[in-house]
Design a protein around this motif. Structure first.
Motif, PDB file in Angstrom:
ATOM      1  N   GLU A  88       6.190  32.669 -23.632  1.00 19.44           N
ATOM      2  CA  GLU A  88       6.490  33.186 -22.177  1.00 19.44           C
ATOM      3  C   GLU A  88       7.434  33.368 -21.829  1.00 19.44           C
ATOM      4  O   GLU A  88       7.743  33.142 -22.104  1.00 19.44           O
ATOM      5  N   PRO A  89       7.378  34.214 -20.582  1.00 25.04           N
ATOM      6  CA  PRO A  89       8.268  35.364 -20.063  1.00 25.04           C
ATOM      7  C   PRO A  89       8.452  34.097 -19.662  1.00 25.04           C
ATOM      8  O   PRO A  89       8.171  33.290 -18.956  1.00 25.04           O
ATOM      9  N   GLY A  90      10.290  34.150 -19.151  1.00 25.24           N
ATOM     10  CA  GLY A  90      10.725  32.747 -18.602  1.00 25.24           C
ATOM     11  C   GLY A  90      10.988  31.123 -19.156  1.00 25.24           C
ATOM     12  O   GLY A  90      11.355  30.519 -18.210  1.00 25.24           O
ATOM     13  N   LEU A  91      10.692  31.241 -20.507  1.00 23.99           N
ATOM     14  CA  LEU A  91      10.049  29.834 -21.109  1.00 23.99           C
ATOM     15  C   LEU A  91      11.751  29.602 -21.985  1.00 23.99           C
ATOM     16  O   LEU A  91      11.805  31.109 -22.218  1.00 23.99           O
ATOM     17  N   LEU A  92      12.739  28.347 -21.872  1.00 25.11           N
ATOM     18  CA  LEU A  92      13.330  27.970 -22.661  1.00 25.11           C
ATOM     19  C   LEU A  92      12.573  26.995 -23.478  1.00 25.11           C
ATOM     20  O   LEU A  92      12.838  25.955 -23.099  1.00 25.11           O
ATOM     21  N   LEU A  93      13.228  27.459 -24.597  1.00 29.45           N
ATOM     22  CA  LEU A  93      13.141  26.618 -25.704  1.00 29.45           C
ATOM     23  C   LEU A  93      14.483  25.155 -25.676  1.00 29.45           C
ATOM     24  O   LEU A  93      15.656  25.918 -25.541  1.00 29.45           O
ATOM     25  N   ILE A 152      22.681  23.339 -37.634  1.00 26.92           N
ATOM     26  CA  ILE A 152      23.084  24.561 -36.564  1.00 26.92           C
ATOM     27  C   ILE A 152      22.769  24.069 -35.615  1.00 26.92           C
ATOM     28  O   ILE A 152      21.200  25.023 -35.220  1.00 26.92           O
ATOM     29  N   PRO A 153      23.606  24.028 -34.179  1.00 28.25           N
ATOM     30  CA  PRO A 153      22.240  23.412 -33.261  1.00 28.25           C
ATOM     31  C   PRO A 153      21.726  25.487 -32.698  1.00 28.25           C
ATOM     32  O   PRO A 153      22.687  26.458 -32.630  1.00 28.25           O
ATOM     33  N   HIS A 154      20.483  25.385 -31.783  1.00 29.97           N
ATOM     34  CA  HIS A 154      20.093  26.209 -31.581  1.00 29.97           C
ATOM     35  C   HIS A 154      19.191  26.613 -30.879  1.00 29.97           C
ATOM     36  O   HIS A 154      18.739  25.114 -30.054  1.00 29.97           O
ATOM     37  N   THR A 155      18.295  27.539 -29.709  1.00 32.77           N
ATOM     38  CA  THR A 155      17.511  27.447 -28.882  1.00 32.77           C
ATOM     39  C   THR A 155      17.034  28.706 -29.216  1.00 32.77           C
ATOM     40  O   THR A 155      17.595  29.906 -30.072  1.00 32.77           O
ATOM     41  N   MET A 156      16.051  28.645 -28.133  1.00 35.58           N
ATOM     42  CA  MET A 156      16.160  31.162 -28.434  1.00 35.58           C
ATOM     43  C   MET A 156      14.954  30.339 -26.915  1.00 35.58           C
ATOM     44  O   MET A 156      14.802  29.398 -26.172  1.00 35.58           O
ATOM     45  N   TRP A 157      14.528  32.459 -26.083  1.00 36.05           N
ATOM     46  CA  TRP A 157      14.021  32.036 -24.968  1.00 36.05           C
ATOM     47  C   TRP A 157      13.637  33.493 -24.716  1.00 36.05           C
ATOM     48  O   TRP A 157      14.229  34.575 -25.258  1.00 36.05           O
ATOM     49  N   ASN A 158      12.862  33.503 -24.483  1.00 36.88           N
ATOM     50  CA  ASN A 158      11.596  35.071 -23.392  1.00 36.88           C
ATOM     51  C   ASN A 158      12.788  35.663 -22.073  1.00 36.88           C
ATOM     52  O   ASN A 158      11.951  34.813 -20.926  1.00 36.88           O
ATOM     53  N   ALA A 159      13.929  36.397 -22.006  1.00 38.99           N
ATOM     54  CA  ALA A 159      14.439  36.478 -20.999  1.00 38.99           C
ATOM     55  C   ALA A 159      13.593  37.916 -20.452  1.00 38.99           C
ATOM     56  O   ALA A 159      13.723  38.389 -19.484  1.00 38.99           O
ATOM     57  N   GLY A 160      12.284  38.517 -21.435  1.00 36.38           N
ATOM     58  CA  GLY A 160      11.804  40.154 -20.954  1.00 36.38           C
ATOM     59  C   GLY A 160      10.778  39.050 -19.497  1.00 36.38           C
ATOM     60  O   GLY A 160      10.404  38.609 -19.599  1.00 36.38           O
TER      61      GLY A 160
END
Length: 163
Positions: free
Chosen positions: A43-48, A89-97
């Motif tokens: 979803e938009p605006g979501l950060l793992l 390796i530290p990581h994350t992902m997000w939907n900024a769209g």
């Protein structure tokens, strides 16, 4: 497992186990632990929450766009792109769209897909804290941290998964 047979050649578009919006397309046990695959709408605006785990993750964006931070590198992945999130390796992902992103993730080795079952069960009780995420993640070899969360939330106007 939706009646799939180990070693099946084709996994149809609508086939898989839906675990609270995460479609498990292939279980690690079906590949002798080599790989597992999930598909989901992000979803938009979501950060793992940022995390580290013991397997490699290959993220493919089918529709929309995703951002990822892997170590110190930040990338914007559009439809057709692949992003490698290496083990340890530290990581994350997000939907900024503005639109949901449809993504696939491949886990090597397989088995990590089982985390989504535990997470979905816990979400039924309400918001999940970082400590609870770490408790859920421990058997699956994942550790969450919050070092990057305030900056990412402020920069992209995000909310954290499970809040």
């Amino acid at each position: 497992m939706s009646g799939r047979v180990k070693g099946k050649t084709l996994i149809a578009r609508d086939e898989g186990d839906d675990v609270d919006g995460v479609l498990i397309k292939l279980y690690g046990e079906e590949t002798n632990g080599a790989v597992s695959i999930i598909e989901q709408l992000f979803e938009p605006g979501l950060l793992l929450p940022p995390h580290i785990h013991q397997n490699d993750v290959w993220l493919h964006v089918h529709e929309g766009e995703m951002h990822a931070r892997v170590g110190e590198e930040v990338v914007r992945a559009t439809a057709g792109c692949w992003v490698l999130k290496p083990r340890r390796i530290p990581h994350t992902m997000w939907n900024a769209g503005d639109e949901p992103a449809r993504i696939t993730e491949l886990y090597t080795p397989g088995g990590f897909e089982l985390f989504f079952r535990d997470f979905a069960d816990r979400l039924l009780q309400g918001p999940v804290t970082l400590d609870e995420l770490n408790h859920l993640g421990e058997p699956h070899g994942i550790r969450f941290f919050d070092d990057w969360i305030p900056d990412l939330k402020a920069a992209y106007g995000l909310r954290v998964v499970g809040e």
